[in-house]
Each structure stands twice: as C-alpha cells, then as structure tokens.
Design an enzyme around this catalytic site. Structure first.
Site, PDB file in Angstrom:
ATOM      1  N   LYS A  46      26.223  50.995  48.606  1.00 56.02           N
ATOM      2  CA  LYS A  46      26.423  50.855  47.994  1.00 56.02           C
ATOM      3  C   LYS A  46      26.186  49.051  48.073  1.00 56.02           C
ATOM      4  O   LYS A  46      26.169  48.921  49.433  1.00 56.02           O
ATOM      5  CB  LYS A  46      27.899  50.986  47.818  1.00 56.02           C
ATOM      6  CG  LYS A  46      28.786  51.998  46.954  1.00 56.02           C
ATOM      7  CD  LYS A  46      30.087  52.729  47.377  1.00 56.02           C
ATOM      8  CE  LYS A  46      30.425  53.671  46.806  1.00 56.02           C
ATOM      9  NZ  LYS A  46      30.595  53.260  45.525  1.00 56.02           N
TER      10      LYS A  46
ATOM     11  N   ARG B 154      31.195  63.817  41.275  1.00 52.91           N
ATOM     12  CA  ARG B 154      30.613  65.002  40.721  1.00 52.91           C
ATOM     13  C   ARG B 154      29.435  66.546  41.104  1.00 52.91           C
ATOM     14  O   ARG B 154      29.732  67.594  40.454  1.00 52.91           O
ATOM     15  CB  ARG B 154      29.662  64.674  39.558  1.00 52.91           C
ATOM     16  CG  ARG B 154      28.859  63.483  39.025  1.00 52.91           C
ATOM     17  CD  ARG B 154      29.010  62.825  38.179  1.00 52.91           C
ATOM     18  NE  ARG B 154      28.790  61.434  38.319  1.00 52.91           N
ATOM     19  CZ  ARG B 154      28.839  60.557  37.558  1.00 52.91           C
ATOM     20  NH1 ARG B 154      28.578  60.846  36.563  1.00 52.91           N
ATOM     21  NH2 ARG B 154      29.799  59.632  37.195  1.00 52.91           N
TER      22      ARG B 154
ATOM     23  N   GLU C  30      27.920  61.429  43.435  1.00 54.59           N
ATOM     24  CA  GLU C  30      28.396  62.527  44.708  1.00 54.59           C
ATOM     25  C   GLU C  30      29.913  63.134  44.470  1.00 54.59           C
ATOM     26  O   GLU C  30      29.111  64.386  44.863  1.00 54.59           O
ATOM     27  CB  GLU C  30      28.432  61.421  46.081  1.00 54.59           C
ATOM     28  CG  GLU C  30      29.696  61.380  47.041  1.00 54.59           C
ATOM     29  CD  GLU C  30      29.477  60.481  46.455  1.00 54.59           C
ATOM     30  OE1 GLU C  30      29.146  59.350  44.814  1.00 54.59           O
ATOM     31  OE2 GLU C  30      31.220  60.378  45.676  1.00 54.59           O
TER      32      GLU C  30
ATOM     33  N   ASP D 235      32.199  57.353  51.660  1.00 52.29           N
ATOM     34  CA  ASP D 235      31.239  57.080  50.546  1.00 52.29           C
ATOM     35  C   ASP D 235      30.334  56.125  50.758  1.00 52.29           C
ATOM     36  O   ASP D 235      30.983  54.620  49.957  1.00 52.29           O
ATOM     37  CB  ASP D 235      31.494  57.261  48.957  1.00 52.29           C
ATOM     38  CG  ASP D 235      30.851  56.992  48.203  1.00 52.29           C
ATOM     39  OD1 ASP D 235      29.754  57.502  48.521  1.00 52.29           O
ATOM     40  OD2 ASP D 235      31.412  56.832  46.578  1.00 52.29           O
TER      41      ASP D 235
ATOM     42  N   ASP E 266      37.735  57.671  49.900  1.00 51.51           N
ATOM     43  CA  ASP E 266      37.122  58.741  48.172  1.00 51.51           C
ATOM     44  C   ASP E 266      37.427  59.696  48.765  1.00 51.51           C
ATOM     45  O   ASP E 266      37.148  60.723  48.546  1.00 51.51           O
ATOM     46  CB  ASP E 266      35.713  58.248  48.689  1.00 51.51           C
ATOM     47  CG  ASP E 266      34.681  58.453  47.074  1.00 51.51           C
ATOM     48  OD1 ASP E 266      36.019  58.624  46.033  1.00 51.51           O
ATOM     49  OD2 ASP E 266      34.119  58.896  47.322  1.00 51.51           O
TER      50      ASP E 266
HETATM   51  N1  BES Z   1      34.012  56.698  45.038  1.00 48.38           N
HETATM   52  C1  BES Z   1      33.073  56.493  43.775  1.00 48.38           C
HETATM   53  C2  BES Z   1      34.014  55.928  42.897  1.00 48.38           C
HETATM   54  C3  BES Z   1      34.834  54.418  43.061  1.00 48.38           C
HETATM   55  C4  BES Z   1      34.597  53.027  42.711  1.00 48.38           C
HETATM   56  C5  BES Z   1      35.955  55.358  43.268  1.00 48.38           C
HETATM   57  C6  BES Z   1      35.472  52.396  43.172  1.00 48.38           C
HETATM   58  C7  BES Z   1      37.548  54.165  43.991  1.00 48.38           C
HETATM   59  C8  BES Z   1      36.685  52.838  43.775  1.00 48.38           C
HETATM   60  C9  BES Z   1      31.924  57.368  43.255  1.00 48.38           C
HETATM   61  O1  BES Z   1      31.444  57.747  44.127  1.00 48.38           O
HETATM   62  C10 BES Z   1      31.009  56.464  42.789  1.00 48.38           C
HETATM   63  O2  BES Z   1      30.218  55.611  43.743  1.00 48.38           O
HETATM   64  N2  BES Z   1      30.528  55.964  41.312  1.00 48.38           N
HETATM   65  C11 BES Z   1      30.221  54.873  41.014  1.00 48.38           C
HETATM   66  C12 BES Z   1      28.503  56.861  39.990  1.00 48.38           C
HETATM   67  C13 BES Z   1      27.885  55.669  39.264  1.00 48.38           C
HETATM   68  C14 BES Z   1      26.859  55.531  40.404  1.00 48.38           C
HETATM   69  C15 BES Z   1      27.252  56.562  37.900  1.00 48.38           C
HETATM   70  C16 BES Z   1      30.261  54.124  40.657  1.00 48.38           C
HETATM   71  O3  BES Z   1      31.938  54.082  39.856  1.00 48.38           O
HETATM   72  O4  BES Z   1      29.969  52.618  40.203  1.00 48.38           O
HETATM   73 ZN    ZN Z   2      32.336  58.654  45.918  1.00 47.41          ZN
HETATM   74 MN    MN Z   3      29.970  57.723  44.960  1.00 53.13          MN
END
Ligand code: BES
Ligand code: ZN
Ligand code: MN
Length: 461
Positions: A236, A310, A308, A229, A247
């Site tokens: 990111k 969800r 992504e 991811d 992920d």
């Molecule tokens: N895979 C990530 C969430 C994550 C973050 C898992 C840290 C494990 C450790 C997820 O896909 C994500 O990027 N979520 C975003 C959501 C946001 C864009 C609303 C997040 O957590 O920043």
């Molecule tokens: Zn993710």
């Molecule tokens: Mn993500």
C-alpha cells in the site's frame, strides 16, 4: 460509569450532581446556567418536533461529551420531554459508547481521565426499565471492548494474540473456544488463508467460538482478522497503510458479539469464526500471479495481494458449512471502494437473499449500526471468473476500480453459494473508525456489534 434509574423529577437531584437540561434553542451548543447552588448545564437539542431515533442516539452521546469537556464527573439527566424517542436501553448504550476513550497506551494525567463516573437517570422507573438499562450498558461495554481490541496497534497484536483475545473475551462465560494452528490448517487444506499468511513471520490462526444458547441450527458469524494489512507485495502507498492495524475490526466485532450473546443469555446457537493472518511482503510472501487452492477445492488466481480479506474469508465460508448453519454473516473491512460508494455513515450489505437484506437493514436502523445494500447480480459475476484458475481475487484491467465493493462480495459469493442457507456480507470499511458528528472518540467505531446482537435476538431460525 455508574448509571442509576431515579423515579421522579430531576429537580430532586442532589446538589453534587450537575443537572443536564435541554432547550430547543441554540442547537449544538451548551452553557452553564447556575441558579443558586444547583449547577445546570443546558444543551441545545433542536426542535422536539424534529427529533427522531437517529438524532436521539447522537443527543445521548452529546450529553456525555458535553459533560466530559466541562470536566464534570457526576450528572443528572431526564429525557421525558422526548416522549416516544426516549428509550432507556438506547440511552445506556450510547452513554457507555460516548464515555469511552482509547487510553491503553497513554499516561494517566494527574487529574485522572475525563470520563463520567456517575449518572442519575430521572423519569419513570420500574424493574423492566431497570433491566433494559442494564442490558444497554452491557451492549455499550461490548462495543467498547470491541473498539479497544480493534484499536490495538499492529505491533502489539498477532494472529496468535488475536486468538487469545477471543479466549479472554469469554472468560467465565459458557463459550467454547478452539484455535487451529498452521499445521491443522495445512491438514484441512485451507490454502487461501495459508497463502496470505506466507509473507509474515507470524503464523496464521483460525479460531472457532461456540455459544449454545439453544439446540437449533446456528447463526454463524465470520470476522476478518488481518492484524496488519501492508498490502503484501502489492504494498500500500504511505497514506493508505496507516490505519491498517484496524483490519481485524470484523474479527473484533464477531468476538465481542459472541461474548455478548452469552453475557445476555440469548436463546440462540451462535458460532464465531475468526481467520487471522498478517499480510506482509516477506521474502516468502505470496505473489501476484500465484494460484491458491482453497478449502473448497476451487483454485484462486491472485491478481492483487492486497485483496487478502476475501481470500481468508473464502476458506472460512467453506469451513462454516460443517455447522449446518441457519444463516451465515461475514463481517470485514474488505474494500476502500465501499467508502467511495457510501461515505462514512453506513456499512455495505451484500446478499442475494432479499428477506435477509431486509432483516439486516432493520437491525441496522434499530441499533444504530447503519447499513446500505449494494447489488450482487449475475451481471457482475464474470468479473471474478479466473483466466488460469477457477476464480480471480480481483477483476484486473482498466475496469478493476469500478464497483470494487461489489467485486469483493461477488468473490465471496463464489464460496457462499455452496452453503445451504442464506448468507450476507457486511463490508464495514466505512465504519472502521468513527466519523465527524458521531460524538464518539477517534479510532475504532465498534461496528457492527449492536447490529449483530439485534439480529441474533430477532432472527427466527
Ligand atoms: N483492508 C483493505 C480495505 C480497507 C481500506 C479497509 C481502507 C478500511 C479502509 C483491503 O484488504 C484492501 O486492501 N482492499 C483493496 C482491494 C483492492 C486491491 C481490490 C482496496 O480497497 O484497495
Ligand atoms: Zn485488508
Ligand atoms: Mn488489503
């Protein structure tokens, strides 16, 4: 690790085994106390009166970790003094988990790995206890297999090889595995999964695992399988991207929970669904503002390409409906916000079904995969209503960063509400990796394989 039950006292242990004993003093420390030829390693376990199930699991792991750092290969141990907290199955599970290291990409040192080879478990022995020790070892090994898979670097696993990992996990077991490719997913109309997959040169996959331990309505498990991811075009930042090869931890847990259900011959119908993509910012990547048509027919406005998980789970929840499930549980490293809410020691559980929440909490507490509930009240629902499409994948705007784990759950609820059965979402981001104090190797923690197995065993369909 060979784990053998021995009846009687540890005093009878052969000389070649290091005896592990416990003291109430010097909590958290250990020392060798050698009398004559018998080597004895004493661990400060704290007050007997303060022991509980949680501490007992950690104590089991510290037995193995202590032996490992002292380069001991063969141990004898006896837990009788812990009375009602002594549980041979838990001992076996936690011994196996503590004896694990992710060594696949390391050169073996000349003296070999420092894992424990032989354990003699002294105390009462009976065929039943024997059986629960074997079962505990199977569970521990499945958790470790999940950890190995989840730890695999993004460069070494793709949606295609993750699907293959599902097949490999059930070799020789009565589990049917089918993988849909991109063409089939297009035909079905899985627009949300396909949308996320567009930025990667790796094609998405959708894998269905079926173990028919009975003829009843199935327990359906869905696991997020994002093999890497990057965040997509909403890339990111450096310090958030590092561990994103994990992920697909939800997928790894579901794969090994289905495999373990078969291995333990559980009398349940269990189905695992693994949607898998790589989330990348390629020149064909989906964009913020894009509108995806999901399998359910509902349209989704993408406000953030990093939300992504969800999206791929939305199509998966819709797909689950065709199995007429008794219950659906999805498992995903869905939000960083769940870590903000709960810290490192519990996954979040989100469901509108109080009875199901209670059963999952029980399974968590008993197994050691702890969970804590967050709300999915109607009050939160407006935040995922779309502006230009039916739904949006994040609220957007200045309040977007509040309650992000709930927004993730509320988004999934928009699809889960079409199921005619209870549904729960497990946000396992807090338990993606082991935490300080867990007495586990660094990297993937293997949550929530133990919870899922406990749940499947005890859930009355
Ligand atoms: N895979 C990530 C969430 C994550 C973050 C898992 C840290 C494990 C450790 C997820 O896909 C994500 O990027 N979520 C975003 C959501 C946001 C864009 C609303 C997040 O957590 O920043
Ligand atoms: Zn993710
Ligand atoms: Mn993500």
């Amino acid at each position: 690790m060979r784990l053998t039950l021995k009846s009687g006292s540890i005093k009878n242990a052969p000389e070649s085994y290091v005896r592990i004993i416990f003291t109430e003093k010097n909590k958290g420390t250990n020392r060798f106390i050698n009398k004559g030829k018998e080597e004895t390693l004493e661990i400060g376990a704290g007050k007997r009166a303060e022991m509980n199930r949680r501490k007992f699991m950690i104590l089991c792991r510290s037995v193995i970790q202590t032996a490992k750092v002292n380069k001991v290969k063969k141990i004898a141990v006896q837990f009788d003094t812990f009375k009602k907290f002594y549980n041979p199955q838990l001992v076996a599970e936690n011994f196996e988990m503590a004896n694990f290291d992710f060594n696949v990409f390391k050169t073996e040192p000349e003296e070999g790995w420092d894992d424990i080879e032989e354990v003699l478990l002294y105390g009462t022995s009976s065929p039943e206890i024997e059986k629960s020790v074997k079962k505990g070892q199977e569970i521990g090994r499945a958790v470790n297999a999940c950890r190995t898979l989840a730890n695999t670097p993004g460069g070494d696993i793709t949606p295609t090889t993750l699907a293959k990992a599902a097949k490999d996990a059930v070799k020789g077991l009565p589990v049917k595995v089918t993988t849909l490719g991109k063409k089939e997913m297009e035909k079905l109309g899985m627009g949300a999964i396909l949308g996320v997959a567009k930025g990667s040169t790796e094609a998405p996959t959708f894998t269905i695992m079926e173990y028919k331990g009975d003829k009843g309505a199935p327990v359906v498990l869905a696991g997020k399988g994002v093999t890497f991811d990057s965040g997509g075009l909403n890339l990111k930042p450096s310090n958030s991207i590092y561990e994103m090869h994990m992920d697909m931890s939800g997928a790894s847990a579901v794969i090994h929970a289905v495999a373990l259900s078969a291995r333990l011959k559980l009398k349940r119908h269990v189905i695992g669904l693994i949607p898998s993509v790589e989330n990348m910012p390629g020149n064909n990547a989906y964009r913020p503002g894009d509108i995806l048509k999901s399998l359910s027919g509902k349209t989704i406005e993408v406000l953030d390409t990093d939300a992504e998980g969800r999206l791929i789970l939305a199509d998966t929840l819709t797909y689950a409906k065709r199995f007429k499930p008794a219950v659906v549980i999805d498992v995903a490293t869905l939000t960083g916000a769940s870590l903000v809410a709960l810290g490192l020691h519990a996954s979040a559980v989100l469901t509108r079904d109080d009875a199901l929440a209670e059963k999952i909490a029980q399974a968590g507490e008993k197994s050691g995969d702890y969970v804590w509930r967050l709300p999915l009240w109607d009050e939160y629902e407006d935040r995922v209503k779309g502006e230009f499409a039916d739904i949006k994948n994040v609220p957007g705007g200045p309040t977007s960063r509040y309650g992000g784990a709930i927004d993730g759950g509320m988004f999934l609820w928009q699809f889960a509400k079409e199921l005619d059965c209870p549904w729960a979402h497990l946000d396992i981001a807090p338990r993606m990796t082991s935490a300080p104090g867990d007495e586990l190797a660094k990297g993937a923690a293997g949550a929530p394989v133990r919870l899922l197995i406990h749940f499947i065993e005890h859930y009355a369909v």
